[in-house]
Design a protein around this motif. Structure first.
Motif, PDB file in Angstrom:
ATOM      1  N   GLY A  31     -34.798   8.349   7.500  1.00 12.33           N
ATOM      2  CA  GLY A  31     -33.607   9.148   7.776  1.00 12.33           C
ATOM      3  C   GLY A  31     -32.693   8.584   8.841  1.00 12.33           C
ATOM      4  O   GLY A  31     -31.646   9.150   9.139  1.00 12.33           O
ATOM      5  N   GLU A 115     -35.122  12.098  -8.353  1.00 12.74           N
ATOM      6  CA  GLU A 115     -34.794  13.483  -8.711  1.00 12.74           C
ATOM      7  C   GLU A 115     -33.314  13.698  -8.987  1.00 12.74           C
ATOM      8  O   GLU A 115     -32.942  14.466  -9.856  1.00 12.74           O
ATOM      9  N   THR A 116     -32.485  13.008  -8.222  1.00 10.52           N
ATOM     10  CA  THR A 116     -31.052  13.249  -8.405  1.00 10.52           C
ATOM     11  C   THR A 116     -30.446  12.114  -9.215  1.00 10.52           C
ATOM     12  O   THR A 116     -30.872  10.972  -9.116  1.00 10.52           O
ATOM     13  N   VAL A 121     -24.632  11.090  -7.429  1.00  9.12           N
ATOM     14  CA  VAL A 121     -24.671  10.858  -5.980  1.00  9.12           C
ATOM     15  C   VAL A 121     -23.501   9.977  -5.532  1.00  9.12           C
ATOM     16  O   VAL A 121     -22.875  10.229  -4.505  1.00  9.12           O
ATOM     17  N   ARG A 154     -36.892   4.092  -0.250  1.00  5.78           N
ATOM     18  CA  ARG A 154     -37.065   4.811   1.015  1.00  5.78           C
ATOM     19  C   ARG A 154     -36.256   4.124   2.105  1.00  5.78           C
ATOM     20  O   ARG A 154     -35.988   4.707   3.157  1.00  5.78           O
ATOM     21  N   THR A 176     -21.453  10.124   1.339  1.00  5.34           N
ATOM     22  CA  THR A 176     -22.595   9.754   0.486  1.00  5.34           C
ATOM     23  C   THR A 176     -23.741   9.206   1.342  1.00  5.34           C
ATOM     24  O   THR A 176     -24.900   9.614   1.188  1.00  5.34           O
ATOM     25  N   ARG A 179     -25.491  11.881   3.358  1.00  4.38           N
ATOM     26  CA  ARG A 179     -26.390  12.718   2.554  1.00  4.38           C
ATOM     27  C   ARG A 179     -27.685  11.979   2.236  1.00  4.38           C
ATOM     28  O   ARG A 179     -28.763  12.565   2.235  1.00  4.38           O
ATOM     29  N   LEU A 180     -27.594  10.658   1.949  1.00  5.83           N
ATOM     30  CA  LEU A 180     -28.805   9.886   1.655  1.00  5.83           C
ATOM     31  C   LEU A 180     -29.733   9.885   2.867  1.00  5.83           C
ATOM     32  O   LEU A 180     -30.944  10.056   2.743  1.00  5.83           O
ATOM     33  N   ALA A 182     -29.781  12.119   5.261  1.00  9.29           N
ATOM     34  CA  ALA A 182     -30.292  13.485   5.448  1.00  9.29           C
ATOM     35  C   ALA A 182     -31.457  13.754   4.503  1.00  9.29           C
ATOM     36  O   ALA A 182     -32.352  14.543   4.796  1.00  9.29           O
ATOM     37  N   GLY A 183     -31.465  13.056   3.355  1.00 10.69           N
ATOM     38  CA  GLY A 183     -32.565  13.182   2.400  1.00 10.69           C
ATOM     39  C   GLY A 183     -33.780  12.339   2.779  1.00 10.69           C
ATOM     40  O   GLY A 183     -34.766  12.304   2.038  1.00 10.69           O
ATOM     41  N   GLY A 184     -33.702  11.616   3.909  1.00 12.15           N
ATOM     42  CA  GLY A 184     -34.872  10.899   4.415  1.00 12.15           C
ATOM     43  C   GLY A 184     -34.869   9.400   4.214  1.00 12.15           C
ATOM     44  O   GLY A 184     -35.794   8.708   4.642  1.00 12.15           O
ATOM     45  N   ILE A 185     -33.817   8.866   3.555  1.00 15.91           N
ATOM     46  CA  ILE A 185     -33.758   7.413   3.353  1.00 15.91           C
ATOM     47  C   ILE A 185     -33.318   6.752   4.662  1.00 15.91           C
ATOM     48  O   ILE A 185     -32.411   7.247   5.339  1.00 15.91           O
TER      49      ILE A 185
END
Ligand code: ADP
Ligand code: MG
Length: 234
Positions: A31, A115-116, A121, A154, A176, A179-180, A182-185
């Motif tokens: 993240g 998942e997305t 995205v 990841r 973008t 958000r990536l 924030a999703g943990g990447i």
């Protein structure tokens, strides 16, 4: 604080007698976003090329989720959970957008579900059947990012996504990337545009002539005498 997912330690790369990268180290946590800054030719793309397994390092190690991955090959690094984008994207021009993603997914298959929808995205939904060669420069950059995302990374290494984008496209791209993260990447982002970097991170590493000359906050970087000298000359 979480353990680093990516550990770059004392990385060096020479081409013949020329040292493009010299003893660079960096830790990245899930993240976390780090901006990679430096003048042209300072070794930013070379760092991405070595970390992503395209080049074998002359010295040093790259560890992803606790496993050494330096030396590649790139598809193995992708399957281990790290992917990159290219400063100059080279999509398979005679294939459609979705065919480009299918090829990338096949190369990077690692059993992790994505998942997305990567096209959603990056804002290319609806263009699935367009030939990649018919996309404009900004769309090709977004396809390149989608190509990396379809492998479920990841860690993402991003090489000058912002170059050539309009202010509105830059805002989109920054959103973008935020958000990536924030999703943990974990993201390592090569960028010249400080305004763009400021929107996505407060932490930067500065390279000059293959060496790390600064690591810390963006705010401190712009006041660091060595960094100022490198960027303004003198
Ligand atoms: P940046 O991305 O910071 O602009 P690069 O990493 O592309 O810089 O290049 C750093 C230096 O390494 C440059 O002098 C470049 O010419 C050299 N270099 C990069 N890749 C190669 C290569 N494959 N063979 C020889 N020299 C290279
Ligand atoms: Mg470069």
């Amino acid at each position: 604080m979480a353990d680093p997912i990516l550990k770059i330690a004392d990385l060096a790369k020479s081409f013949g007698g020329f040292t493009a990268l010299d003893g660079v180290s960096l830790d990245l946590r899930p993240g976390e976003v780090v901006g990679l800054v430096g003048p042209n030719g300072s070794g930013k793309t070379t760092l991405i090329n070595v970390v992503s397994g395209l080049y074998v390092p002359t010295r040093g190690t790259v560890t992803l989720s606790g496993h050494p991955i330096h030396g590649g090959p790139p598809h193995r690094v992708v399957r281990s959970g790290m992917n990159r984008t290219f400063q100059i994207p080279k999509p398979l021009g005679s294939l459609t957008v979705s065919e480009n993603l299918r090829v990338a997914a096949a190369h990077g298959a690692n059993g992790r579900p994505v998942e997305t929808d990567p096209l959603e995205v990056v804002g290319l939904a609806g263009l699935e059947r367009r030939l990649a060669s018919s996309l404009n420069a900004s769309q090709q950059k977004r396809l390149d990012l989608a190509r990396a995302l379809v492998t479920g990374p990841r860690v993402l290494l991003i090489d000058e996504l912002g170059a050539g984008l309009s202010p509105a496209e830059l805002d989109d791209a920054a959103g973008t990337l935020r958000r990536l993260a924030a999703g943990g990447i974990a993201l390592l982002v090569v960028e010249h545009l400080m305004g763009f970097l400021a929107k996505i991170t407060s932490r930067v590493m500065v390279l000059n002539a293959g060496r790390r000359i600064f690591e810390g906050s963006l705010e401190d970087a712009v006041h660091d005498p060595q960094v100022v000298q490198v960027f303004l000359g003198g």
